[in-house]
Motif scaffolding. Sequence first.
Motif, PDB file in Angstrom:
ATOM      1  N   SER A  47      18.860  42.212  51.801  1.00  0.00           N
ATOM      2  CA  SER A  47      19.003  41.988  53.320  1.00  0.00           C
ATOM      3  C   SER A  47      18.281  40.699  53.724  1.00  0.00           C
ATOM      4  O   SER A  47      17.820  40.177  52.958  1.00  0.00           O
ATOM      5  CB  SER A  47      17.905  43.158  53.724  1.00  0.00           C
ATOM      6  OG  SER A  47      16.494  42.881  53.381  1.00  0.00           O
ATOM      7  N   TYR A  48      18.590  40.476  55.101  1.00  0.00           N
ATOM      8  CA  TYR A  48      18.016  39.230  55.413  1.00  0.00           C
ATOM      9  C   TYR A  48      17.703  39.479  57.145  1.00  0.00           C
ATOM     10  O   TYR A  48      18.087  40.327  57.788  1.00  0.00           O
ATOM     11  CB  TYR A  48      19.272  38.112  55.715  1.00  0.00           C
ATOM     12  CG  TYR A  48      18.826  36.740  56.715  1.00  0.00           C
ATOM     13  CD1 TYR A  48      19.282  36.641  57.750  1.00  0.00           C
ATOM     14  CD2 TYR A  48      17.885  36.021  56.075  1.00  0.00           C
ATOM     15  CE1 TYR A  48      19.216  35.734  58.696  1.00  0.00           C
ATOM     16  CE2 TYR A  48      17.508  34.789  56.779  1.00  0.00           C
ATOM     17  CZ  TYR A  48      18.272  34.678  57.952  1.00  0.00           C
ATOM     18  OH  TYR A  48      17.769  33.683  58.720  1.00  0.00           O
ATOM     19  N   ASN A  49      16.278  39.080  57.375  1.00  0.00           N
ATOM     20  CA  ASN A  49      15.617  39.426  58.704  1.00  0.00           C
ATOM     21  C   ASN A  49      15.186  37.962  59.289  1.00  0.00           C
ATOM     22  O   ASN A  49      14.481  37.314  58.319  1.00  0.00           O
ATOM     23  CB  ASN A  49      14.317  40.293  58.658  1.00  0.00           C
ATOM     24  CG  ASN A  49      14.874  41.698  58.254  1.00  0.00           C
ATOM     25  OD1 ASN A  49      15.168  41.966  57.100  1.00  0.00           O
ATOM     26  ND2 ASN A  49      14.665  42.485  59.159  1.00  0.00           N
ATOM     27  N   GLU A  55      16.153  46.276  60.225  1.00  0.00           N
ATOM     28  CA  GLU A  55      17.435  46.424  59.874  1.00  0.00           C
ATOM     29  C   GLU A  55      17.690  47.461  58.856  1.00  0.00           C
ATOM     30  O   GLU A  55      17.265  47.333  57.737  1.00  0.00           O
ATOM     31  CB  GLU A  55      17.739  44.942  59.408  1.00  0.00           C
ATOM     32  CG  GLU A  55      17.507  43.787  60.265  1.00  0.00           C
ATOM     33  CD  GLU A  55      18.768  43.581  61.240  1.00  0.00           C
ATOM     34  OE1 GLU A  55      18.696  42.783  62.084  1.00  0.00           O
ATOM     35  OE2 GLU A  55      19.815  43.920  60.969  1.00  0.00           O
ATOM     36  N   GLU A  56      18.702  48.163  59.474  1.00  0.00           N
ATOM     37  CA  GLU A  56      19.116  49.455  58.377  1.00  0.00           C
ATOM     38  C   GLU A  56      20.552  49.059  57.625  1.00  0.00           C
ATOM     39  O   GLU A  56      21.276  48.656  58.515  1.00  0.00           O
ATOM     40  CB  GLU A  56      18.993  50.777  59.168  1.00  0.00           C
ATOM     41  CG  GLU A  56      17.620  50.914  59.556  1.00  0.00           C
ATOM     42  CD  GLU A  56      17.654  52.368  60.409  1.00  0.00           C
ATOM     43  OE1 GLU A  56      17.643  52.376  61.534  1.00  0.00           O
ATOM     44  OE2 GLU A  56      17.405  53.313  59.599  1.00  0.00           O
ATOM     45  N   LYS A  57      20.346  49.534  56.601  1.00  0.00           N
ATOM     46  CA  LYS A  57      21.580  49.157  55.702  1.00  0.00           C
ATOM     47  C   LYS A  57      21.830  50.423  54.813  1.00  0.00           C
ATOM     48  O   LYS A  57      21.334  50.307  53.550  1.00  0.00           O
ATOM     49  CB  LYS A  57      21.820  48.034  54.986  1.00  0.00           C
ATOM     50  CG  LYS A  57      23.201  47.448  54.579  1.00  0.00           C
ATOM     51  CD  LYS A  57      22.878  46.266  53.675  1.00  0.00           C
ATOM     52  CE  LYS A  57      22.835  44.973  54.403  1.00  0.00           C
ATOM     53  NZ  LYS A  57      22.809  43.813  53.974  1.00  0.00           N
ATOM     54  N   SER A  61      16.384  49.831  54.357  1.00  0.00           N
ATOM     55  CA  SER A  61      15.920  49.322  55.444  1.00  0.00           C
ATOM     56  C   SER A  61      15.026  48.217  55.303  1.00  0.00           C
ATOM     57  O   SER A  61      14.262  48.186  54.498  1.00  0.00           O
ATOM     58  CB  SER A  61      15.061  50.319  56.376  1.00  0.00           C
ATOM     59  OG  SER A  61      16.253  51.413  56.838  1.00  0.00           O
ATOM     60  N   SER A  62      14.898  47.043  56.217  1.00  0.00           N
ATOM     61  CA  SER A  62      13.869  46.092  56.007  1.00  0.00           C
ATOM     62  C   SER A  62      13.424  45.783  57.522  1.00  0.00           C
ATOM     63  O   SER A  62      14.227  45.544  58.585  1.00  0.00           O
ATOM     64  CB  SER A  62      14.503  44.740  55.428  1.00  0.00           C
ATOM     65  OG  SER A  62      15.525  44.177  56.098  1.00  0.00           O
ATOM     66  N   SER A  71       6.589  41.875  56.316  1.00  0.00           N
ATOM     67  CA  SER A  71       7.963  42.386  56.131  1.00  0.00           C
ATOM     68  C   SER A  71       7.904  43.658  55.036  1.00  0.00           C
ATOM     69  O   SER A  71       6.749  43.715  54.287  1.00  0.00           O
ATOM     70  CB  SER A  71       8.937  41.627  55.450  1.00  0.00           C
ATOM     71  OG  SER A  71      10.089  42.154  55.174  1.00  0.00           O
TER      72      SER A  71
ATOM     73  N   THR B 100      20.923  31.342  56.761  1.00  0.00           N
ATOM     74  CA  THR B 100      21.366  32.591  57.083  1.00  0.00           C
ATOM     75  C   THR B 100      22.437  33.129  55.812  1.00  0.00           C
ATOM     76  O   THR B 100      22.824  34.123  55.690  1.00  0.00           O
ATOM     77  CB  THR B 100      22.216  32.965  58.111  1.00  0.00           C
ATOM     78  OG1 THR B 100      23.392  32.041  58.104  1.00  0.00           O
ATOM     79  CG2 THR B 100      21.295  32.691  59.401  1.00  0.00           C
TER      80      THR B 100
END
Lengths: 111, 114
Positions: A47-49, A55-57, A61-62, A71, B100
Motif C-alpha cells: 500500500s501507499y498513503n 485506504e482499503e484493499k 487496509s492502511s 500509520s 508514488t
Amino acid sequence: GQNIDQPTEMTATEGAIVQINCTYQTSGFNGLFWYQQHAGEAPTFLSYNVLDGLEEKGRFSSFLSRSKGYSYLLLKELQMKDSASYLCAVSPSGGSYIPTFGRGTSLIVHP
Amino acid sequence: DTAVSQTPKYLVTQMGNDKSIKCEQNLGHDTMYWYKQDSKKFLKIMFSYNNKELIINETVPNRFSPKSPDKAHLNLHINSLELGDSAVYFCASSQAGTNTGELFFGEGSRLTVL
C-alpha cells in the motif's frame, strides 16, 4: 534525517484481525509505503498513503495521520500465509524520494 | 518474465576478494536502487541511480561502487570484501522522479564472506 519505528514482532491467531503500527519522524514527507516480505523472498508492495485517512484493499487496509507521524497496517481474516515481515517505509520530500525503511515487524500467525 | 532479476542468487567468497552482483529490469523504469538487508532484516538504501543522477548513501564505504551500462542495468561491484559485508543485497526499480511509484524488488543476492 528520518526515524521510523515499528514493533519487532507480533503474533496473532488465524481468522483474527491484527494492527501493525508505524511511527515516523521526517524532515519532509512525500508518502508512506507498506511492504510484505516472506522469509527468503523479496519485499512486495502492499500500500501507499500520502493523504490522511484509510485506504482499503481487500483484507489489508492502511491508515495515515501526517500530523501525528503515524500509520498502521490492518490485516483482517488472518491466514497462515500472512506470516511474514511487514516493512513500513517513508518517502521524503525535497528531491530524491528514496524510501527509507523501518526495521520491519515479524508477524507470526498460528492456528 | 522476471521484472527485476539479479545474479548470482548466492555468493560465497573469501575476505579481500572483489565481486560483482548484476541486476537487470525489464519494466522500462528509469530509476534503480541497491539496498542491503542485514541479519536483523533491516533494509538500508545504498545507491539510487537514474540516467541523470547517482545518489549515494554517505554511510556506504567507497569499496562499493554501482555501475550502469544502460538504464535497464545497475550492477554492484564490491572491492576488498570484509566479513561485515555478508548480507542480502536487493536490487529494485521504480518510475523515475515520483514517489508514488512502488519499488519492484529483485529476489536478492545472498553474499557470505568467509
